[in-house]
Design a protein around this motif. Structure first.
Motif, PDB file in Angstrom:
ATOM      1  N   LEU A  47      24.290  16.741  -5.628  1.00  0.00           N
ATOM      2  CA  LEU A  47      23.107  17.353  -5.029  1.00  0.00           C
ATOM      3  C   LEU A  47      22.574  16.416  -3.960  1.00  0.00           C
ATOM      4  O   LEU A  47      22.141  15.290  -4.258  1.00  0.00           O
ATOM      5  CB  LEU A  47      22.035  17.604  -6.087  1.00  0.00           C
ATOM      6  N   ALA A  48      22.618  16.844  -2.706  1.00  0.00           N
ATOM      7  CA  ALA A  48      22.054  16.037  -1.625  1.00  0.00           C
ATOM      8  C   ALA A  48      20.548  15.949  -1.826  1.00  0.00           C
ATOM      9  O   ALA A  48      19.859  16.972  -1.910  1.00  0.00           O
ATOM     10  CB  ALA A  48      22.392  16.661  -0.274  1.00  0.00           C
ATOM     11  N   THR A  95      32.824  -0.265  -8.742  1.00  0.00           N
ATOM     12  CA  THR A  95      33.593  -1.003  -9.738  1.00  0.00           C
ATOM     13  C   THR A  95      33.842  -0.178 -10.998  1.00  0.00           C
ATOM     14  O   THR A  95      34.949  -0.160 -11.538  1.00  0.00           O
ATOM     15  CB  THR A  95      32.872  -2.303 -10.119  1.00  0.00           C
ATOM     16  N   ALA A  96      32.812   0.508 -11.494  1.00  0.00           N
ATOM     17  CA  ALA A  96      32.934   1.214 -12.775  1.00  0.00           C
ATOM     18  C   ALA A  96      33.938   2.354 -12.705  1.00  0.00           C
ATOM     19  O   ALA A  96      34.879   2.432 -13.496  1.00  0.00           O
ATOM     20  CB  ALA A  96      31.573   1.716 -13.224  1.00  0.00           C
ATOM     21  N   ALA A  97      33.754   3.262 -11.753  1.00  0.00           N
ATOM     22  CA  ALA A  97      34.630   4.430 -11.642  1.00  0.00           C
ATOM     23  C   ALA A  97      35.804   4.195 -10.707  1.00  0.00           C
ATOM     24  O   ALA A  97      36.759   4.969 -10.706  1.00  0.00           O
ATOM     25  CB  ALA A  97      33.825   5.634 -11.157  1.00  0.00           C
ATOM     26  N   VAL A  98      35.745   3.156  -9.898  1.00  0.00           N
ATOM     27  CA  VAL A  98      36.708   2.798  -8.848  1.00  0.00           C
ATOM     28  C   VAL A  98      36.670   3.860  -7.749  1.00  0.00           C
ATOM     29  O   VAL A  98      36.070   3.642  -6.704  1.00  0.00           O
ATOM     30  CB  VAL A  98      38.132   2.578  -9.388  1.00  0.00           C
ATOM     31  N   VAL A  99      37.321   5.007  -7.960  1.00  0.00           N
ATOM     32  CA  VAL A  99      37.271   6.100  -6.985  1.00  0.00           C
ATOM     33  C   VAL A  99      36.938   7.380  -7.724  1.00  0.00           C
ATOM     34  O   VAL A  99      37.553   7.696  -8.743  1.00  0.00           O
ATOM     35  CB  VAL A  99      38.609   6.248  -6.234  1.00  0.00           C
ATOM     36  N   SER A 100      35.949   8.119  -7.219  1.00  0.00           N
ATOM     37  CA  SER A 100      35.519   9.362  -7.858  1.00  0.00           C
ATOM     38  C   SER A 100      35.517  10.482  -6.819  1.00  0.00           C
ATOM     39  O   SER A 100      34.658  10.515  -5.927  1.00  0.00           O
ATOM     40  CB  SER A 100      34.118   9.197  -8.455  1.00  0.00           C
ATOM     41  N   PRO A 101      36.469  11.409  -6.878  1.00  0.00           N
ATOM     42  CA  PRO A 101      36.545  12.480  -5.875  1.00  0.00           C
ATOM     43  C   PRO A 101      35.369  13.447  -5.963  1.00  0.00           C
ATOM     44  O   PRO A 101      34.791  13.663  -7.029  1.00  0.00           O
ATOM     45  CB  PRO A 101      37.862  13.179  -6.200  1.00  0.00           C
ATOM     46  N   ILE A 102      35.022  14.020  -4.830  1.00  0.00           N
ATOM     47  CA  ILE A 102      33.898  14.953  -4.708  1.00  0.00           C
ATOM     48  C   ILE A 102      34.440  16.311  -4.290  1.00  0.00           C
ATOM     49  O   ILE A 102      35.292  16.407  -3.401  1.00  0.00           O
ATOM     50  CB  ILE A 102      32.887  14.437  -3.656  1.00  0.00           C
ATOM     51  N   LYS A 103      33.937  17.384  -4.933  1.00  0.00           N
ATOM     52  CA  LYS A 103      34.425  18.725  -4.606  1.00  0.00           C
ATOM     53  C   LYS A 103      33.345  19.648  -4.038  1.00  0.00           C
ATOM     54  O   LYS A 103      33.671  20.699  -3.484  1.00  0.00           O
ATOM     55  CB  LYS A 103      35.052  19.382  -5.828  1.00  0.00           C
ATOM     56  N   GLU A 104      32.087  19.259  -4.184  1.00  0.00           N
ATOM     57  CA  GLU A 104      31.022  20.171  -3.745  1.00  0.00           C
ATOM     58  C   GLU A 104      29.731  19.394  -3.554  1.00  0.00           C
ATOM     59  O   GLU A 104      29.436  18.458  -4.307  1.00  0.00           O
ATOM     60  CB  GLU A 104      30.820  21.261  -4.790  1.00  0.00           C
ATOM     61  N   ILE A 105      28.948  19.779  -2.534  1.00  0.00           N
ATOM     62  CA  ILE A 105      27.653  19.147  -2.276  1.00  0.00           C
ATOM     63  C   ILE A 105      26.617  20.244  -2.110  1.00  0.00           C
ATOM     64  O   ILE A 105      26.750  21.124  -1.242  1.00  0.00           O
ATOM     65  CB  ILE A 105      27.688  18.275  -1.002  1.00  0.00           C
ATOM     66  N   GLY A 106      25.596  20.211  -2.945  1.00  0.00           N
ATOM     67  CA  GLY A 106      24.504  21.164  -2.816  1.00  0.00           C
ATOM     68  C   GLY A 106      23.505  20.692  -1.779  1.00  0.00           C
ATOM     69  O   GLY A 106      23.025  19.555  -1.846  1.00  0.00           O
ATOM     70  N   TRP A 107      23.180  21.579  -0.824  1.00  0.00           N
ATOM     71  CA  TRP A 107      22.242  21.200   0.234  1.00  0.00           C
ATOM     72  C   TRP A 107      21.527  22.447   0.754  1.00  0.00           C
ATOM     73  O   TRP A 107      22.145  23.417   1.163  1.00  0.00           O
ATOM     74  CB  TRP A 107      22.968  20.483   1.377  1.00  0.00           C
ATOM     75  N   GLN A 108      20.201  22.410   0.669  1.00  0.00           N
ATOM     76  CA  GLN A 108      19.354  23.509   1.159  1.00  0.00           C
ATOM     77  C   GLN A 108      19.788  24.858   0.596  1.00  0.00           C
ATOM     78  O   GLN A 108      20.007  25.827   1.318  1.00  0.00           O
ATOM     79  CB  GLN A 108      19.359  23.529   2.688  1.00  0.00           C
ATOM     80  N   ASP A 109      19.898  24.895  -0.718  1.00  0.00           N
ATOM     81  CA  ASP A 109      20.221  26.113  -1.460  1.00  0.00           C
ATOM     82  C   ASP A 109      21.592  26.696  -1.128  1.00  0.00           C
ATOM     83  O   ASP A 109      21.877  27.865  -1.401  1.00  0.00           O
ATOM     84  CB  ASP A 109      19.141  27.187  -1.232  1.00  0.00           C
TER      85      ASP A 109
END
Length: 393
Positions: free
Chosen positions: A202-203, A334-348
């Motif tokens: 969520l942005a 460090t904890a997750a190293v790399v975490s891919p993103i599939k979706e970003i919520g922005w302005q509904d």
């Protein structure tokens, strides 16, 4: 941080440290645990919930400097209720990992970078600084003490948490004259229970993680607690984390507690760009971030790629997505190293981030995760990034 500002902080820190004894790993005393524990199965390792048998503690006073380092059985701390850590947040920490390599060695990944950042954090909140190599040596001894508890297997490691707190027992706000540096270690698996799976963000522009002139580039506990409420609100809407925005331009800064990267493509030229926010004092100087930038600049063809540290707004990301120029995105830490993103919520609305068909990450995201894992697990050495601390043979 500018060089002049950094030098002023370290000069002040030197005065705080005083003329007392420096941190000295050769003075280490070891008290063994009477009943060593047995390693847990990998599927029982919830991140940050299991700890090894021993811990490292070193006390500091303004009058005498650094005291005797001690490795002793893991246990509770005894602190005065008036200790300044409780009232005025004199606390900082680091996070790094140790790995079992394929040749039966245990290595720490880039500990010098973590120690450099830890000293910057200490200087910023008037806690004592220390010789990085001495603390690295002491952490190595601690890891060696419990080396049988370092888990095996891809995605598993020993998380190392150095922490420093002010322990002066007084309710007046002032420079601490006593401190405690301690290190605990935790056998861990993947940071997210779901493993290497893409997340939804969520942005967030109604709460600010950090600001110019603040301490967003330091690993202070005070930076983290205020972020939990916005995270809970994001979770209520079905998102795993916040994508932190800043200013009227809605610049993207970090994701949750990680740095964030985007891959963009210019449809006109076909050239791709790997971009992350610049280190302007509001962004954490991530060790994984630095590693990714270094590896990308070494491995990606400059005829096809640009690797940039620049300001990127959520509006630019949304526009590039509409044009089909948003290729992938991922968090890094460090904890997750790399975490891919599939979706970003922005302005509904939701900005969809492409993934490879049938996979949970984009092509470069997957490639970067493999580059780093190859170094961490000893399959592909890279300079002095891996420091051997124990032999298992």
């Amino acid at each position: 941080m500018t060089s002049s500002r950094a030098s002023r902080l370290f000069s002040a820190s030197a005065a705080i440290r005083g003329a007392g004894a420096p941190l000295d790993a050769t003075k280490l005393k070891v008290q063994n645990h009477s009943t060593p524990s047995q390693p847990r199965a990998n599927d029982e390792l919830v991140f940050g919930k299991t700890f090894t048998d021993h811990m490292l503690t070193i006390e500091w006073t303004k009058q005498n400097g650094w005291g005797t380092p001690e490795i002793k059985p893991y246990g509770n701390l005894s602190l005065d209720p008036a200790a300044c850590v409780f009232h005025y947040a004199f606390e900082l920490f680091e996070g790094l990992k140790a790995y079992r390599s394929r040749d039966d060695k245990i290595t720490m990944f880039r500990p010098d970078k973590n120690m450099e950042r830890m000293n910057k954090s200490a200087a910023r909140i008037c806690l004592p600084t220390f010789d990085s190599d001495e603390l690295i040596a002491l952490m190595g001894k601690l890891i060696e003490q419990d080396k049988h508890l370092v888990p095996q297997g891809e995605g598993y490691s020993l998380y190392v948490r150095p922490t420093m707190i002010g322990t002066t027992a007084a309710l007046g706000v002032g420079t601490p004259d006593r401190a405690l540096l301690y290190v605990i270690t935790s056998p861990v698996g993947p940071y997210f229970k779901s493993g290497f799976k893409a997340v939804k963000l969520l942005a967030t522009d109604n709460a600010t993680r950090a600001w110019p002139g603040g301490v967003g580039d330091k690993k202070l506990g005070a930076n983290y607690a205020p972020c939990i409420l916005p995270q809970l609100k994001a979770a209520e809407k079905g998102y795993q984390q916040n994508l932190w925005l800043f200013g009227p331009e809605k610049y993207i800064t970090e994701v949750g507690t990680m740095n964030v990267f985007f891959v963009l493509k210019d449809n006109a030229t076909g050239k791709k760009e790997l971009v992350t926010a610049p280190l302007d004092g509001t962004i954490l100087e991530g060790v994984t971030r630095d590693s990714i930038l270094t590896l990308a600049r070494e491995n990606l063809d400059p005829k096809e790629w640009e690797v940039n540290e620049r300001y990127l707004s959520i509006n630019e990301v949304a526009e590039r997505a509409r044009k089909g120029e948003l290729v992938e995105a991922f968090g890094a830490g460090t904890a997750a190293v790399v975490s891919p993103i599939k979706e970003i919520g922005w302005q509904d609305e939701n900005i969809d981030v492409p993934l490879q068909p049938g996979k949970q990450a984009g092509k470069l995201t997957e490639q970067i995760a493999n580059w780093i894992a190859d170094i961490q697990y000893g399959r592909q050495p890279h300079g002095n990034w891996s420091r051997v601390v124990a032999n298992l043979k």
